[in-house]
Every structure is written in C-alpha cells, then in structure tokens.
Motif scaffolding. Sequence first.
Motif, PDB file in Angstrom:
ATOM      1  N   UNK A  95       0.961  -1.176  -0.083  1.00 53.44           N
ATOM      2  CA  UNK A  95      -0.144  -0.001  -0.074  1.00 53.44           C
ATOM      3  C   UNK A  95       0.886   1.227  -0.060  1.00 53.44           C
ATOM      4  N   UNK A  96       1.858   1.165   0.859  1.00 55.77           N
ATOM      5  CA  UNK A  96       2.828   2.542   0.882  1.00 55.77           C
ATOM      6  C   UNK A  96       3.603   2.567  -0.433  1.00 55.77           C
ATOM      7  N   UNK A  97       3.990   1.795  -1.109  1.00 58.76           N
ATOM      8  CA  UNK A  97       4.672   1.568  -2.402  1.00 58.76           C
ATOM      9  C   UNK A  97       3.712   2.505  -3.382  1.00 58.76           C
ATOM     10  N   UNK A  98       2.216   2.231  -3.468  1.00 60.92           N
ATOM     11  CA  UNK A  98       1.424   2.635  -4.327  1.00 60.92           C
ATOM     12  C   UNK A  98       1.016   3.941  -3.796  1.00 60.92           C
ATOM     13  N   UNK A  99       1.154   4.522  -2.302  1.00 65.19           N
ATOM     14  CA  UNK A  99       0.814   5.854  -1.796  1.00 65.19           C
ATOM     15  C   UNK A  99       1.925   6.491  -1.235  1.00 65.19           C
ATOM     16  N   UNK A 100       3.218   6.611  -1.853  1.00 65.85           N
ATOM     17  CA  UNK A 100       4.222   7.335  -1.187  1.00 65.85           C
ATOM     18  C   UNK A 100       4.007   8.558  -0.684  1.00 65.85           C
ATOM     19  N   UNK A 101       2.722   9.394  -0.863  1.00 66.42           N
ATOM     20  CA  UNK A 101       2.656  10.596  -0.238  1.00 66.42           C
ATOM     21  C   UNK A 101       2.367  10.358   1.281  1.00 66.42           C
ATOM     22  N   UNK A 102       2.031   9.142   1.780  1.00 67.34           N
ATOM     23  CA  UNK A 102       1.611   8.696   2.896  1.00 67.34           C
ATOM     24  C   UNK A 102       2.928   8.583   3.931  1.00 67.34           C
ATOM     25  N   UNK A 103       4.057   8.313   3.058  1.00 68.33           N
ATOM     26  CA  UNK A 103       5.306   8.137   3.904  1.00 68.33           C
ATOM     27  C   UNK A 103       5.757   9.701   4.407  1.00 68.33           C
ATOM     28  N   UNK A 104       5.899  10.018   5.714  1.00 65.44           N
ATOM     29  CA  UNK A 104       6.211  11.422   6.145  1.00 65.44           C
ATOM     30  C   UNK A 104       7.273  12.371   5.353  1.00 65.44           C
ATOM     31  N   UNK A 105       8.454  11.559   5.175  1.00 60.72           N
ATOM     32  CA  UNK A 105       9.379  12.070   4.807  1.00 60.72           C
ATOM     33  C   UNK A 105      10.304  11.446   3.668  1.00 60.72           C
ATOM     34  N   UNK A 106      10.922  12.114   2.604  1.00 60.87           N
ATOM     35  CA  UNK A 106      11.809  11.418   1.917  1.00 60.87           C
ATOM     36  C   UNK A 106      13.372  11.377   2.472  1.00 60.87           C
ATOM     37  N   UNK A 107      13.646  10.016   2.977  1.00 62.58           N
ATOM     38  CA  UNK A 107      15.095  10.022   3.312  1.00 62.58           C
ATOM     39  C   UNK A 107      16.262  10.381   2.512  1.00 62.58           C
ATOM     40  N   UNK A 108      17.550  10.215   2.795  1.00 59.60           N
ATOM     41  CA  UNK A 108      18.456  10.294   2.042  1.00 59.60           C
ATOM     42  C   UNK A 108      18.562   9.133   1.370  1.00 59.60           C
ATOM     43  N   UNK A 109      19.160   9.097   0.240  1.00 56.11           N
ATOM     44  CA  UNK A 109      19.629   8.063  -0.585  1.00 56.11           C
ATOM     45  C   UNK A 109      20.201   6.737   0.151  1.00 56.11           C
ATOM     46  N   UNK A 135      21.290  -2.808  10.415  1.00 60.97           N
ATOM     47  CA  UNK A 135      22.304  -1.713  10.121  1.00 60.97           C
ATOM     48  C   UNK A 135      21.754  -0.463  10.567  1.00 60.97           C
ATOM     49  N   UNK A 136      22.625   0.768  10.515  1.00 66.20           N
ATOM     50  CA  UNK A 136      22.224   2.044  10.996  1.00 66.20           C
ATOM     51  C   UNK A 136      21.261   2.622   9.833  1.00 66.20           C
ATOM     52  N   UNK A 137      21.108   2.258   8.775  1.00 66.20           N
ATOM     53  CA  UNK A 137      20.444   3.010   7.581  1.00 66.20           C
ATOM     54  C   UNK A 137      18.786   2.963   7.843  1.00 66.20           C
ATOM     55  N   UNK A 138      18.322   1.662   8.501  1.00 65.98           N
ATOM     56  CA  UNK A 138      16.819   1.402   8.865  1.00 65.98           C
ATOM     57  C   UNK A 138      16.145   2.511   9.355  1.00 65.98           C
ATOM     58  N   UNK A 139      14.976   2.835   8.730  1.00 67.07           N
ATOM     59  CA  UNK A 139      14.066   3.725   9.364  1.00 67.07           C
ATOM     60  C   UNK A 139      12.551   3.264   9.562  1.00 67.07           C
ATOM     61  N   UNK A 140      12.298   3.055  11.096  1.00 68.03           N
ATOM     62  CA  UNK A 140      10.963   1.987  11.280  1.00 68.03           C
ATOM     63  C   UNK A 140       9.966   3.293  11.177  1.00 68.03           C
ATOM     64  N   UNK A 141       8.953   2.918  10.715  1.00 69.89           N
ATOM     65  CA  UNK A 141       7.700   3.647  10.805  1.00 69.89           C
ATOM     66  C   UNK A 141       6.620   3.559  11.973  1.00 69.89           C
ATOM     67  N   UNK A 142       6.396   4.622  12.335  1.00 69.02           N
ATOM     68  CA  UNK A 142       5.539   4.306  13.558  1.00 69.02           C
ATOM     69  C   UNK A 142       3.825   4.905  13.036  1.00 69.02           C
ATOM     70  N   UNK A 143       2.883   3.589  13.301  1.00 67.87           N
ATOM     71  CA  UNK A 143       1.593   4.240  12.893  1.00 67.87           C
ATOM     72  C   UNK A 143       0.928   5.056  13.888  1.00 67.87           C
ATOM     73  N   UNK A 144       0.273   6.199  13.322  1.00 65.58           N
ATOM     74  CA  UNK A 144      -0.378   7.240  13.956  1.00 65.58           C
ATOM     75  C   UNK A 144      -1.816   7.110  13.663  1.00 65.58           C
ATOM     76  N   UNK A 145      -2.852   7.173  14.817  1.00 66.34           N
ATOM     77  CA  UNK A 145      -4.227   7.432  14.412  1.00 66.34           C
ATOM     78  C   UNK A 145      -4.806   8.636  14.232  1.00 66.34           C
TER      79      UNK A 145
END
Length: 67
Positions: free
Chosen positions: A1-15, A57-67
Amino acid sequence: WLLEHPENIPARPERGHYIPFPRTVWRDRDGNLGVPYLYWDGERWLLLFNWLGGGWGSRARFLVVRK
C-alpha cells in the motif's frame, strides 16, 4: 500500500535509507525467508527483500503508525 501511496510516507530519506517491515516474513520459491523493505534510491521507493538474519544496520528507518 505504501509503495502505491508514497505521499503517506512522512518524509523522503536520504539515498540509501530504507523502511523494513520486520513482522512480515515471506518465503521465496527456493524456501529462503526474507523480510520486505522499502528502499529510497534518490528518486522513488523500491520494494526489496533482506534475508532473515542479515541484520539491518544504521540506515533502517522504522515507521510508527499514528491514528
């Protein structure tokens, strides 16, 4: 779902940063277990897989679900 709706990912991380889905495990046709993750390549999100036990590793960014 996130791949089809990237606008719902809060920020674009660094490469090179990625968003793993650690509670989801998929098995490929060879029987290998993998964890899906979204990877930002600098232009778009890609769906890739990391084999279990591979470490994040240190490049992982975990998402938190907000209601």
